[in-house]
Write an enzyme that holds these catalytic residues in place. Structure first.
Site, PDB file in Angstrom:
ATOM      1  N   SER A   1       0.839  -1.211   0.000  1.00 23.91           N
ATOM      2  CA  SER A   1       0.000   0.000   0.000  1.00 23.91           C
ATOM      3  C   SER A   1       0.868   1.253   0.000  1.00 23.91           C
ATOM      4  O   SER A   1       2.033   1.222   0.423  1.00 23.91           O
ATOM      5  CB  SER A   1      -0.874  -0.045   1.271  1.00 23.91           C
ATOM      6  OG  SER A   1      -1.511   1.172   1.527  1.00 23.91           O
TER       7      SER A   1
ATOM      8  N   SER B   1       9.606   9.779   9.739  1.00 20.20           N
ATOM      9  CA  SER B   1       8.555  10.766   9.449  1.00 20.20           C
ATOM     10  C   SER B   1       9.018  12.134   9.922  1.00 20.20           C
ATOM     11  O   SER B   1       9.903  12.227  10.792  1.00 20.20           O
ATOM     12  CB  SER B   1       7.287  10.371  10.218  1.00 20.20           C
ATOM     13  OG  SER B   1       6.296  11.358  10.094  1.00 20.20           O
TER      14      SER B   1
ATOM     15  N   TYR C   1       3.069   7.629  18.130  1.00 21.46           N
ATOM     16  CA  TYR C   1       3.726   7.635  16.807  1.00 21.46           C
ATOM     17  C   TYR C   1       4.971   8.501  16.872  1.00 21.46           C
ATOM     18  O   TYR C   1       6.034   8.118  16.385  1.00 21.46           O
ATOM     19  CB  TYR C   1       2.725   8.171  15.786  1.00 21.46           C
ATOM     20  CG  TYR C   1       3.151   8.158  14.331  1.00 21.46           C
ATOM     21  CD1 TYR C   1       3.392   6.956  13.667  1.00 21.46           C
ATOM     22  CD2 TYR C   1       3.264   9.339  13.604  1.00 21.46           C
ATOM     23  CE1 TYR C   1       3.742   6.948  12.314  1.00 21.46           C
ATOM     24  CE2 TYR C   1       3.603   9.338  12.259  1.00 21.46           C
ATOM     25  CZ  TYR C   1       3.847   8.141  11.616  1.00 21.46           C
ATOM     26  OH  TYR C   1       4.183   8.137  10.277  1.00 21.46           O
TER      27      TYR C   1
ATOM     28  N   THR D   1      -1.873   8.852   1.220  1.00 21.52           N
ATOM     29  CA  THR D   1      -1.953   7.379   1.268  1.00 21.52           C
ATOM     30  C   THR D   1      -3.083   6.986   2.225  1.00 21.52           C
ATOM     31  O   THR D   1      -3.820   7.840   2.710  1.00 21.52           O
ATOM     32  CB  THR D   1      -0.637   6.770   1.812  1.00 21.52           C
ATOM     33  OG1 THR D   1      -0.548   7.119   3.205  1.00 21.52           O
ATOM     34  CG2 THR D   1       0.581   7.274   1.067  1.00 21.52           C
TER      35      THR D   1
HETATM   36  N1  LIG Z   1       1.524   8.971   4.439  1.00 19.74           N
HETATM   37  C1  LIG Z   1       2.126   9.881   5.193  1.00 19.74           C
HETATM   38  O1  LIG Z   1       1.689  11.056   5.280  1.00 19.74           O
HETATM   39  C2  LIG Z   1       3.382   9.515   5.955  1.00 19.74           C
HETATM   40  C3  LIG Z   1       4.102  10.561   6.546  1.00 19.74           C
HETATM   41  C4  LIG Z   1       5.243  10.250   7.248  1.00 19.74           C
HETATM   42  C5  LIG Z   1       5.672   8.949   7.361  1.00 19.74           C
HETATM   43  N2  LIG Z   1       4.949   7.943   6.775  1.00 19.74           N
HETATM   44  C6  LIG Z   1       5.440   6.571   6.931  1.00 19.74           C
HETATM   45  O2  LIG Z   1       5.510   5.961   5.675  1.00 19.74           O
HETATM   46  C7  LIG Z   1       5.414   4.538   5.835  1.00 19.74           C
HETATM   47  C8  LIG Z   1       4.407   3.995   4.833  1.00 19.74           C
HETATM   48  O3  LIG Z   1       3.119   4.501   5.162  1.00 19.74           O
HETATM   49  P1  LIG Z   1       1.980   4.829   4.081  1.00 19.74           P
HETATM   50  O4  LIG Z   1       1.712   6.261   4.157  1.00 19.74           O
HETATM   51  O5  LIG Z   1       2.312   4.210   2.786  1.00 19.74           O
HETATM   52  O6  LIG Z   1       0.721   4.099   4.781  1.00 19.74           O
HETATM   53  P2  LIG Z   1      -0.221   2.882   4.344  1.00 19.74           P
HETATM   54  O7  LIG Z   1      -0.783   3.127   3.004  1.00 19.74           O
HETATM   55  O8  LIG Z   1      -1.153   2.714   5.485  1.00 19.74           O
HETATM   56  O9  LIG Z   1       0.776   1.627   4.242  1.00 19.74           O
HETATM   57  C9  LIG Z   1       1.293   1.023   5.414  1.00 19.74           C
HETATM   58  C10 LIG Z   1       1.990  -0.272   5.033  1.00 19.74           C
HETATM   59  O10 LIG Z   1       2.498  -0.890   6.225  1.00 19.74           O
HETATM   60  C11 LIG Z   1       2.041  -2.250   6.272  1.00 19.74           C
HETATM   61  N3  LIG Z   1       1.829  -2.658   7.665  1.00 19.74           N
HETATM   62  C12 LIG Z   1       1.038  -2.062   8.584  1.00 19.74           C
HETATM   63  N4  LIG Z   1       1.024  -2.773   9.703  1.00 19.74           N
HETATM   64  C13 LIG Z   1       1.836  -3.848   9.515  1.00 19.74           C
HETATM   65  C14 LIG Z   1       2.211  -4.970  10.297  1.00 19.74           C
HETATM   66  N5  LIG Z   1       1.758  -5.149  11.551  1.00 19.74           N
HETATM   67  N6  LIG Z   1       3.061  -5.878   9.757  1.00 19.74           N
HETATM   68  C15 LIG Z   1       3.522  -5.736   8.492  1.00 19.74           C
HETATM   69  N7  LIG Z   1       3.197  -4.711   7.702  1.00 19.74           N
HETATM   70  C16 LIG Z   1       2.353  -3.776   8.198  1.00 19.74           C
HETATM   71  C17 LIG Z   1       0.733  -2.256   5.474  1.00 19.74           C
HETATM   72  O11 LIG Z   1       0.479  -3.524   4.894  1.00 19.74           O
HETATM   73  P3  LIG Z   1      -0.584  -4.624   5.415  1.00 19.74           P
HETATM   74  O12 LIG Z   1      -1.851  -3.915   5.750  1.00 19.74           O
HETATM   75  O13 LIG Z   1      -0.699  -5.540   4.236  1.00 19.74           O
HETATM   76  O14 LIG Z   1       0.061  -5.277   6.573  1.00 19.74           O
HETATM   77  C18 LIG Z   1       1.070  -1.276   4.355  1.00 19.74           C
HETATM   78  O15 LIG Z   1       1.749  -1.938   3.314  1.00 19.74           O
HETATM   79  C19 LIG Z   1       5.036   4.313   7.305  1.00 19.74           C
HETATM   80  O16 LIG Z   1       6.178   3.966   8.040  1.00 19.74           O
HETATM   81  C20 LIG Z   1       4.525   5.679   7.740  1.00 19.74           C
HETATM   82  O17 LIG Z   1       4.662   5.879   9.129  1.00 19.74           O
HETATM   83  C21 LIG Z   1       3.810   8.202   6.074  1.00 19.74           C
END
Ligand SMILES: NC(=O)c1ccc[n+]([C@@H]2O[C@H](COP(=O)([O-])OP(=O)(O)OC[C@H]3O[C@@H](n4cnc5c(N)ncnc54)[C@H](OP(=O)(O)O)[C@@H]3O)[C@@H](O)[C@H]2O)c1
Length: 261
Positions: free
Chosen positions: A16, A140, A153, A188
């Protein structure tokens, strides 16, 4: 991007958002991917859609149980060489401190901090032995600036940046590269999947993330920084991109902004 061609990249959170976009771009760049998240079926669909699906494999793990995940990964990977580990899987939070169960803090730490430590420790001995490897963690902007509703977080994302700094210091004589990525607001499922005070998912988007840059753009900027072997990079736009800089030079201003938001 030449840097990734022929390299084996273990990518978590590949089902995702940012991880999915990274998987697509890495496959195009000629990487051989190990795709990890909890949902094996979703990962298998991703694998089949990627360029050269036969080069990639799925390794489903639940990173909320890091010891078990590391044991399962060790069994599945054996002595397979990993050139680049990208710790991208993560979960965010939307709940006030007073309304958040302690178990939610633990869950955030398991996924956003301890899983990074566990997977890093799994690949590190081999990388040091080969004097080659690259460890990346997606922290982040919340790892530099604490804001309302994200106390757990913030703790995990601050912590993981400290871990990455220590890793870089301990391995600098072994040709290991260590990169921390700090996204700002990215569009996302992160808000939708965020934990609330009782551990259930928020279940809807929030305007800050919806108004952020796309996952594809975030992946592009992140992969460029990784290929350039940067130590730390902030990815995003607007105030969320500026926040770490403001925090460093004008912390009082940042305190006033986050208290009002
Ligand atoms: N989007 C933002 O604004 C933002 C900002 C700063 C940092 N980030 C960081 O970017 C990274 C990716 O986030 P995203 O925005 O792409 O969010 P997302 O769309 O919610 O994707 C999160 C991913 O993590 C996996 N995941 C969640 N829980 C898990 C678990 N217990 N075991 C294994 N995999 C797990 C999910 O896959 P499954 O559901 O298949 O397990 C998914 O592939 C994260 O570390 C997030 O903290 C995001």
């Amino acid at each position: 991007m030449q840097y990734y061609s022929g390299k084996t990249v273990w990518l978590t959170g590949a089902s995702s958002g940012i991880g999915l976009a990274m998987a697509e771009q890495l496959a195009e760049a000629g990487a051989h991917l190990i795709l990890t998240s909890r949902r094996a079926e979703a990962l298998e669909e991703v694998r089949q859609r990627l360029a050269h699906p036969e080069r990639h494999r799925v390794l489903a793990l639940d990173l909320s149980q890091p010891e078990q995940a590391a044991t399962e990964a060790q069994q599945a990977l054996g002595d397979q060489v990993i050139d680049i580990l990208i710790n991208n899987a993560g979960v965010s939070q939307r709940s006030l401190i007073l309304e958040t169960d302690l178990s939610v803090y633990r869950q955030l730490m398991e996924i956003d901090y301890f899983a990074v430590v566990a997977l890093t420790k799994l690949v590190l001995p081999r990388m040091l032995e080969r004097r080659s490897g690259h460890i990346v963690t997606v922290s982040s902007v919340a790892g530099k600036v604490g804001t309302k509703l994200r106390s757990g977080y913030n703790g995990a994302k601050f912590g993981v940046l400290g871990f990455m700094d220590a890793l870089r210091a301990e391995t600098h004589t072994h040709q290991l590269v260590v990169t921390s990525i700090l996204p700002g607001f990215i569009n996302t499922q992160v808000a939708h999947n965020s934990l609330t005070g009782n551990g259930s998912a928020l279940g809807h988007e929030d305007p800050d993330n919806a108004g952020g840059i796309s996952a594809e753009e975030c992946a592009r900027q992140s992969l460029k920084a990784i290929a350039a072997q940067k130590a730390e990079v902030v990815v995003g736009s607007g105030l969320s991109k500026l926040a770490p800089l403001l925090q460093r030079f004008w912390p009082g201003l940042v305190r006033r902004i986050v208290a009002k938001r």
